[in-house]
Write an enzyme that holds these catalytic residues in place. Structure first.
Site, PDB file in Angstrom:
ATOM      1  CD  GLN A   1      -4.649  -5.537  -0.715  1.00  0.00           C
ATOM      2  OE1 GLN A   1      -4.250  -5.847  -1.707  1.00  0.00           O
ATOM      3  NE2 GLN A   1      -5.712  -4.760  -0.633  1.00  0.00           N
ATOM      4  CG  PHE A   2      -3.637  -6.290   6.745  1.00  0.00           C
ATOM      5  CD1 PHE A   2      -4.818  -6.088   7.724  1.00  0.00           C
ATOM      6  CD2 PHE A   2      -2.650  -5.276   6.444  1.00  0.00           C
ATOM      7  CE1 PHE A   2      -4.753  -4.686   8.383  1.00  0.00           C
ATOM      8  CE2 PHE A   2      -3.009  -3.966   6.864  1.00  0.00           C
ATOM      9  CZ  PHE A   2      -4.047  -3.933   7.669  1.00  0.00           C
ATOM     10  CB  THR A   3      -7.121  -4.772   3.682  1.00  0.00           C
ATOM     11  OG1 THR A   3      -6.660  -4.728   2.359  1.00  0.00           O
ATOM     12  CG2 THR A   3      -6.154  -3.675   4.403  1.00  0.00           C
TER      13      THR A   3
END
Length: 166
Positions: free
Chosen positions: A96-98
């Protein structure tokens, strides 16, 4: 000028980000890509993993040590005193790069500190591989896919750990 622990620091240095995980103790969790379920666990930890530009295998090793030994599962007295191994739990690891999103300026998050996809996938895969090498059952999401993640949070119990806070 900002002062941190008595030391003058340039404002933006405080925003350097390293690998970040969100741990949720779950009774069950799953991840789907479209109509296909790609990972499911019956109890343990759902880990959302964000990889930053500065991350190295040392960050992976630090977080593996943390999650495999973190005592967040109840003992017979109802106290958080057991590790995931002692509790017989499983891992569901989802990229989850966010988690590396910066919402300080403006109204649209910046993801400049997130690692490029190639590096992020490499370190994500290393994280999963290291857990499996410790004989944990590990399920995963699908890297770079739009995923639906579902869970029943146990508690709720949720922690955020950054690899630079050692």
């Amino acid at each position: 000028m900002t002062i941190y622990q008595g030391i003058p620091i340039i404002k933006y240095i405080l925003f350097i980000t390293y690998m970040r995980i969100v741990i949720q103790r779950v009774k069950e969790a799953y991840v789907r890509v479209g109509e296909r379920t790609v990972g499911t666990i019956k109890g343990g930890m759902l880990i959302l993993l964000g990889v930053a530009q500065e991350d190295t295998p040392d960050d992976v090793n630090y977080l593996i040590s943390k999650v495999s030994e973190l005592r967040i599962f109840d003992d017979e007295k109802g106290k958080m005193n057991r590790s995931i191994r002692e509790a017989g739990g499983e891992f569901l690891v989802v990229s989850q790069f966010t988690l590396l999103g910066d919402c300080v300026k403006g109204r649209r998050p910046s993801f400049d500190r997130a690692a490029d996809p190639h590096k992020a996938e490499e370190l994500y895969n290393e994280f999963v591989k290291n857990l499996r090498e410790q004989n944990f059952k590990v399920e995963t999401g699908e890297f770079r896919a739009m995923m639906d993640v579902g869970l029943i949070n146990d508690g709720p119990v949720t922690f955020v750990i950054d690899s630079n806070v050692k």
